[in-house]
Scaffold this active site. Structure first.
Site, PDB file in Angstrom:
ATOM      1  N   LEU A 243       1.250  -1.552  -0.017  1.00 14.46           N
ATOM      2  CA  LEU A 243      -0.466   0.081   0.091  1.00 14.46           C
ATOM      3  C   LEU A 243       1.079   1.247   0.142  1.00 14.46           C
ATOM      4  CD1 LEU A 243      -3.145  -1.371   2.583  1.00 14.46           C
ATOM      5  CD2 LEU A 243      -2.673  -1.336   0.314  1.00 14.46           C
ATOM      6  N   ARG A 272     -17.023  31.607 -21.671  1.00 15.03           N
ATOM      7  CA  ARG A 272     -18.649  31.275 -21.771  1.00 15.03           C
ATOM      8  C   ARG A 272     -18.765  33.087 -21.194  1.00 15.03           C
ATOM      9  NH1 ARG A 272     -23.413  29.686 -21.638  1.00 15.03           N
ATOM     10  NH2 ARG A 272     -24.960  30.339 -19.584  1.00 15.03           N
ATOM     11  N   GLU A 367      -7.351   2.259  -0.144  1.00 14.23           N
ATOM     12  CA  GLU A 367      -6.047   2.307  -0.472  1.00 14.23           C
ATOM     13  C   GLU A 367      -6.506   3.174   1.426  1.00 14.23           C
ATOM     14  OE1 GLU A 367      -3.372   1.478  -2.091  1.00 14.23           O
ATOM     15  OE2 GLU A 367      -4.071   1.710  -3.911  1.00 14.23           O
TER      16      GLU A 367
HETATM   17  P1  TGC Z   1      -0.667  -2.010  13.057  1.00 13.51           P
HETATM   18  O1  TGC Z   1      -0.980  -2.499  14.206  1.00 13.51           O
HETATM   19  O2  TGC Z   1      -0.628  -1.022  13.400  1.00 13.51           O
HETATM   20  O3  TGC Z   1       1.173  -2.785  12.360  1.00 13.51           O
HETATM   21  C1  TGC Z   1       1.014  -3.331  12.078  1.00 13.51           C
HETATM   22  C2  TGC Z   1       2.095  -4.218  11.128  1.00 13.51           C
HETATM   23  O4  TGC Z   1       2.260  -3.130   9.511  1.00 13.51           O
HETATM   24  C3  TGC Z   1       3.490  -2.616  10.163  1.00 13.51           C
HETATM   25  N1  TGC Z   1       2.628  -1.308   9.437  1.00 13.51           N
HETATM   26  C4  TGC Z   1       3.505  -0.651   8.407  1.00 13.51           C
HETATM   27  N2  TGC Z   1       4.165  -1.839   7.776  1.00 13.51           N
HETATM   28  C5  TGC Z   1       4.728  -0.707   6.277  1.00 13.51           C
HETATM   29  N3  TGC Z   1       3.963   0.116   5.915  1.00 13.51           N
HETATM   30  C6  TGC Z   1       3.642   1.071   6.643  1.00 13.51           C
HETATM   31  N4  TGC Z   1       2.005   1.601   6.077  1.00 13.51           N
HETATM   32  C7  TGC Z   1       2.597   0.288   8.218  1.00 13.51           C
HETATM   33  N5  TGC Z   1       1.814   0.144   8.658  1.00 13.51           N
HETATM   34  C8  TGC Z   1       1.965  -0.327   9.756  1.00 13.51           C
HETATM   35  C9  TGC Z   1       3.695  -1.615  11.573  1.00 13.51           C
HETATM   36  O5  TGC Z   1       4.907  -1.528  11.835  1.00 13.51           O
HETATM   37  C10 TGC Z   1       3.067  -3.344  12.438  1.00 13.51           C
HETATM   38  O6  TGC Z   1       4.531  -4.978  11.999  1.00 13.51           O
HETATM   39  P2  TGC Z   1       5.278  -5.137  12.850  1.00 13.51           P
HETATM   40  O7  TGC Z   1       6.823  -6.054  11.761  1.00 13.51           O
HETATM   41  O8  TGC Z   1       5.288  -4.463  14.586  1.00 13.51           O
HETATM   42  O9  TGC Z   1       4.462  -6.145  13.649  1.00 13.51           O
HETATM   43  O10 TGC Z   1      -1.584  -2.025  12.338  1.00 13.51           O
HETATM   44  P3  TGC Z   1      -3.263  -1.937  12.830  1.00 13.51           P
HETATM   45  O11 TGC Z   1      -3.728  -3.148  12.523  1.00 13.51           O
HETATM   46  O12 TGC Z   1      -3.096  -0.850  14.360  1.00 13.51           O
HETATM   47  O13 TGC Z   1      -3.191  -1.141  11.227  1.00 13.51           O
HETATM   48  C11 TGC Z   1      -2.392   0.147  11.082  1.00 13.51           C
HETATM   49  C12 TGC Z   1      -3.417   0.619  10.057  1.00 13.51           C
HETATM   50  C13 TGC Z   1      -5.259   1.063  10.936  1.00 13.51           C
HETATM   51  C14 TGC Z   1      -2.744   2.360   9.509  1.00 13.51           C
HETATM   52  C15 TGC Z   1      -3.768   0.648   8.600  1.00 13.51           C
HETATM   53  O14 TGC Z   1      -4.413  -1.358   9.397  1.00 13.51           O
HETATM   54  C16 TGC Z   1      -4.620   0.256   7.799  1.00 13.51           C
HETATM   55  O15 TGC Z   1      -3.625   1.168   7.009  1.00 13.51           O
HETATM   56  N6  TGC Z   1      -5.718   0.467   7.618  1.00 13.51           N
HETATM   57  C17 TGC Z   1      -6.490   0.415   6.083  1.00 13.51           C
HETATM   58  C18 TGC Z   1      -6.163  -0.025   5.415  1.00 13.51           C
HETATM   59  C19 TGC Z   1      -6.156   0.347   3.330  1.00 13.51           C
HETATM   60  O16 TGC Z   1      -5.726   0.918   4.006  1.00 13.51           O
HETATM   61  N7  TGC Z   1      -6.744  -1.244   3.407  1.00 13.51           N
HETATM   62  C20 TGC Z   1      -6.403  -0.938   1.674  1.00 13.51           C
HETATM   63  C21 TGC Z   1      -6.572  -1.867   0.770  1.00 13.51           C
HETATM   64  S1  TGC Z   1      -6.678  -2.247  -1.052  1.00 13.51           S
HETATM   65  C22 TGC Z   1      -7.058  -0.956  -1.568  1.00 13.51           C
HETATM   66  O17 TGC Z   1      -7.786  -0.463  -1.364  1.00 13.51           O
HETATM   67  C23 TGC Z   1      -6.614  -0.483  -3.214  1.00 13.51           C
HETATM   68  S2  TGC Z   1      -7.775   0.107  -4.249  1.00 13.51           S
HETATM   69  C24 TGC Z   1      -6.770  -0.158  -5.489  1.00 13.51           C
HETATM   70  C25 TGC Z   1      -7.219   0.497  -6.494  1.00 13.51           C
HETATM   71  O18 TGC Z   1      -7.973   0.603  -7.594  1.00 13.51           O
HETATM   72  O19 TGC Z   1      -5.840   1.981  -7.056  1.00 13.51           O
HETATM   73  P1  FAD Z   2     -14.970   1.181   7.288  1.00 16.24           P
HETATM   74  O1  FAD Z   2     -13.153   0.561   7.183  1.00 16.24           O
HETATM   75  O2  FAD Z   2     -16.222   0.586   7.255  1.00 16.24           O
HETATM   76  O3  FAD Z   2     -14.953   2.712   6.902  1.00 16.24           O
HETATM   77  C1  FAD Z   2     -16.456   3.324   7.308  1.00 16.24           C
HETATM   78  C2  FAD Z   2     -16.202   4.783   7.967  1.00 16.24           C
HETATM   79  O4  FAD Z   2     -15.266   5.205   9.163  1.00 16.24           O
HETATM   80  C3  FAD Z   2     -15.123   5.747   6.817  1.00 16.24           C
HETATM   81  O5  FAD Z   2     -15.358   7.168   6.915  1.00 16.24           O
HETATM   82  C4  FAD Z   2     -13.772   5.065   7.755  1.00 16.24           C
HETATM   83  O6  FAD Z   2     -12.679   6.495   7.412  1.00 16.24           O
HETATM   84  C5  FAD Z   2     -14.193   5.137   9.373  1.00 16.24           C
HETATM   85  N1  FAD Z   2     -13.327   4.522  10.360  1.00 16.24           N
HETATM   86  C6  FAD Z   2     -13.014   3.242  10.334  1.00 16.24           C
HETATM   87  N2  FAD Z   2     -11.967   3.453  10.965  1.00 16.24           N
HETATM   88  C7  FAD Z   2     -11.209   4.262  11.942  1.00 16.24           C
HETATM   89  C8  FAD Z   2     -10.870   4.571  13.204  1.00 16.24           C
HETATM   90  N3  FAD Z   2     -10.500   3.825  13.552  1.00 16.24           N
HETATM   91  N4  FAD Z   2     -11.148   5.858  13.190  1.00 16.24           N
HETATM   92  C9  FAD Z   2     -12.323   6.551  12.611  1.00 16.24           C
HETATM   93  N5  FAD Z   2     -12.974   6.111  11.455  1.00 16.24           N
HETATM   94  C10 FAD Z   2     -13.003   5.442  11.581  1.00 16.24           C
HETATM   95  N6  FAD Z   2      -9.973  -3.387  -1.616  1.00 16.24           N
HETATM   96  C11 FAD Z   2      -8.777  -4.555  -1.374  1.00 16.24           C
HETATM   97  O7  FAD Z   2      -8.498  -4.772  -0.768  1.00 16.24           O
HETATM   98  N7  FAD Z   2      -7.700  -4.465  -2.743  1.00 16.24           N
HETATM   99  C12 FAD Z   2      -8.402  -3.453  -3.841  1.00 16.24           C
HETATM  100  O8  FAD Z   2      -8.070  -3.624  -4.643  1.00 16.24           O
HETATM  101  C13 FAD Z   2      -9.699  -2.439  -3.580  1.00 16.24           C
HETATM  102  N8  FAD Z   2     -10.369  -1.793  -4.775  1.00 16.24           N
HETATM  103  C14 FAD Z   2     -11.459  -1.342  -4.291  1.00 16.24           C
HETATM  104  C15 FAD Z   2     -11.794  -0.204  -5.409  1.00 16.24           C
HETATM  105  C16 FAD Z   2     -13.270   0.623  -5.131  1.00 16.24           C
HETATM  106  C17 FAD Z   2     -13.883   1.071  -6.213  1.00 16.24           C
HETATM  107  C18 FAD Z   2     -13.264   0.944  -3.766  1.00 16.24           C
HETATM  108  C19 FAD Z   2     -14.248   1.266  -3.033  1.00 16.24           C
HETATM  109  C20 FAD Z   2     -13.175   0.781  -2.635  1.00 16.24           C
HETATM  110  C21 FAD Z   2     -11.277  -0.320  -2.635  1.00 16.24           C
HETATM  111  N9  FAD Z   2     -11.012  -1.338  -2.137  1.00 16.24           N
HETATM  112  C22 FAD Z   2     -10.196  -2.296  -2.109  1.00 16.24           C
HETATM  113  C23 FAD Z   2     -11.370  -1.490  -0.275  1.00 16.24           C
HETATM  114  C24 FAD Z   2     -10.602   0.016  -0.013  1.00 16.24           C
HETATM  115  O9  FAD Z   2      -9.537  -0.573   0.362  1.00 16.24           O
HETATM  116  C25 FAD Z   2     -11.985  -0.187   1.179  1.00 16.24           C
HETATM  117  O10 FAD Z   2     -13.331   0.156   1.452  1.00 16.24           O
HETATM  118  C26 FAD Z   2     -10.566   1.055   2.321  1.00 16.24           C
HETATM  119  O11 FAD Z   2     -10.197   0.375   3.023  1.00 16.24           O
HETATM  120  C27 FAD Z   2     -12.218   0.980   3.932  1.00 16.24           C
HETATM  121  O12 FAD Z   2     -12.934   0.489   4.105  1.00 16.24           O
HETATM  122  P2  FAD Z   2     -14.327   0.268   4.548  1.00 16.24           P
HETATM  123  O13 FAD Z   2     -14.767   0.378   2.976  1.00 16.24           O
HETATM  124  O14 FAD Z   2     -14.142  -1.133   4.888  1.00 16.24           O
HETATM  125  O15 FAD Z   2     -15.263   1.441   4.903  1.00 16.24           O
END
Ligand code: TGC
Ligand code: FAD
Length: 388
Positions: A243, A272, A367
């Site tokens: 990520l 415009r 993301e």
């Molecule tokens: P936490 O306990 O803080 O960390 C667990 C372990 O991970 C390490 N770590 C990282 N390592 C590398 N890069 C980072 N950015 C890292 N952040 C944390 C950390 O040091 C620890 O390592 P270790 O060795 O001590 O175990 O984890 P947490 O469970 O409290 O969560 C932290 C949080 C909330 C920041 C994380 O879970 C998060 O970033 N959540 C957001 C999830 C997200 O971004 N999902 C995206 C899904 S993919 C997607 O959306 C694709 S869209 C694609 C497209 O179409 O373009």
């Molecule tokens: P939730 O986590 O349920 O969050 C809902 C709301 O609560 C948000 O406003 C959030 O900010 C808030 N919230 C949550 N936790 C907290 C907190 N601790 N404190 C304060 N506020 C909080 N994922 C993949 O793995 N792979 C992909 O390829 C991918 N592609 C995607 C494509 C699209 C078009 C979309 C819409 C999403 C995609 N995702 C993918 C998923 C995306 O990464 C998640 O939607 C995103 O991480 C948020 O998760 P959620 O939708 O379950 O929202």
């Protein structure tokens, strides 16, 4: 004719190679994406015919070494490619983000040499399409609590669970899927199309990223060969490292959407006429345009500096979060303001603005949501995680 803003002469910080790469992608977007993208978005259909062309252009894996089919370029080049693709549409940039940062990168960084040689060249050309499975129906922002599991069955693993909101799910040939082993450790598995028990239904009725394919990945007792486990990473840091790369690309990408909206709005405002004058002569419209350009300029400087740090391997995850969060919000605000400058015309598909605006509503959520990135910055400043 697109006239990208460069108020602080950031172009002077780029090399000739950067400019050549940018110009090739810009030209391709103008010729190939712009003429068809509105129609695909209106039809809620993904223009799959563009995938191989993107591969030919070098849009997949630009920073992956040439030995594996990449181009061995630096991170500024990757950023510039993302900017140009997202000027076309966030869906096009999404494809390149997922393929490069979320599929090729983990196979390159955490995979065996056999895995690299098997998958990376075909992903680089676009012959194979990749997907990244982290998010689950009940675990989005907190992927560490995922439920998808695999068990060691001696000569293979057995995978069960589901992923949701996955870009390119229904069209992917391979998916990098994150799941917990029997000890509860998160590991990466390469799932291939055709494996029994693996299905990937499409998500329909989206109002955002309509020209992108989004779906689910469902695993019902899927037998995964042991050689498909990524050997070199354990824990949540594996997907989070992917990520970091994808979020970096988005920080650059959304600049393209913002610049397209600004450029469209500026030209419209100059042409415009209302009250016998171009609407650009009214202070209220000038305020919008001046603020847009200021924010774009700040975003350009932020990403350029971040790119230089990334080239030196010094960009921290928290710096990347700040840039992703800032630039996506900036682009979304610019899309909304530009839409208003166009008045009623702004809601039509004759202009790209409303499409960008709707796309950016996904980009601000995926993301890592806007809130999560703020909490990452908060934690970096204070040392105190405020997620729970
Ligand atoms: P936490 O306990 O803080 O960390 C667990 C372990 O991970 C390490 N770590 C990282 N390592 C590398 N890069 C980072 N950015 C890292 N952040 C944390 C950390 O040091 C620890 O390592 P270790 O060795 O001590 O175990 O984890 P947490 O469970 O409290 O969560 C932290 C949080 C909330 C920041 C994380 O879970 C998060 O970033 N959540 C957001 C999830 C997200 O971004 N999902 C995206 C899904 S993919 C997607 O959306 C694709 S869209 C694609 C497209 O179409 O373009
Ligand atoms: P939730 O986590 O349920 O969050 C809902 C709301 O609560 C948000 O406003 C959030 O900010 C808030 N919230 C949550 N936790 C907290 C907190 N601790 N404190 C304060 N506020 C909080 N994922 C993949 O793995 N792979 C992909 O390829 C991918 N592609 C995607 C494509 C699209 C078009 C979309 C819409 C999403 C995609 N995702 C993918 C998923 C995306 O990464 C998640 O939607 C995103 O991480 C948020 O998760 P959620 O939708 O379950 O929202």
């Amino acid at each position: 004719m697109y006239n990208p803003p460069d108020y602080y002469l950031v172009d002077e910080l780029l090399t000739d190679e950067h400019k050549i790469i940018r110009s090739a992608i810009r030209d391709w977007v103008d010729r190939t994406v712009k003429p068809v993208i509105d129609e695909y978005a209106q039809k809620h259909e993904y223009p799959t015919h563009l995938i191989k062309e993107m591969g030919e252009l070098g849009a997949f894996g630009p920073f992956i070494p040439e030995k594996y089919g990449g181009s061995g370029l630096d991170h500024i080049s990757y950023g510039l490619i993302m900017t140009e693709l997202e000027r076309g549409d966030s869906a096009i940039r999404s494809t390149a983000s997922v393929q490069t940062s979320l599929v090729m990168y983990p196979i390159y960084a955490f995979g065996s040499e056999e895995q690299r040689m098997k998958y990376l060249p075909k992903l680089a050309t676009g012959e194979w399409v990749g997907a990244f499975g982290l998010t689950e129906p009940n675990h989005g922002s907190d992927p560490g609590r995922m439920l998808t599991r695999f068990k060691d069955q001696g000569d293979h693993y057995l995978l069960n669970g589901s992923k949701m909101w996955i870009t390119n799910a229904s069209i992917c040939d391979v998916a990098v899927v994150w799941a917990k082993d029997e000890e509860g450790k998160i590991r990466g598995l390469i799932v291939e199309r055709g494996m029994e028990g693996f299905t990937s239904p499409e998500t329909t009725k989206k109002w955002s990223l309509r020209a992108s394919s989004t779906g689910e990945l469902i695993f019902d007792n899927v037998k995964i060969p042991k050689e498909n486990l990524l050997p070199n990473v354990k824990g949540l840091k594996g997907p989070l490292m992917c990520l970091n790369s994808a979020r970096y690309g988005i920080a650059w990408g959304v600049l393209g959407a913002a610049m397209d909206c600004y450029d469209t709005a500026l030209r419209y405002a100059l042409e415009r006429k209302q009250f016998k004058k171009p609407i650009a002569s009214f202070q209220l419209q000038q305020k919008k345009l001046a603020e847009m350009l200021t924010e774009i300029t700040k975003g350009q400087l932020l990403t350029w500096r971040l790119g230089m740090l990334k080239n030196e391997d010094r960009a921290t995850p928290a710096q990347i979060s700040m840039a992703k969060r800032n630039n996506v919000e900036m682009a979304l605000k610019i899309a909304r303001e530009s839409r208003q400058i166009l008045g009623a015309m702004g809601i039509t598909g004759d202009f790209p603005i409303m499409r960008h605006m709707m796309n950016l509503e996904s980009v601000i959520t995926y993301e890592g949501t806007h809130d999560i990135h703020l909490l990452i910055t908060g934690m970096d400043i204070t040392g105190i995680p405020a997620f729970e």
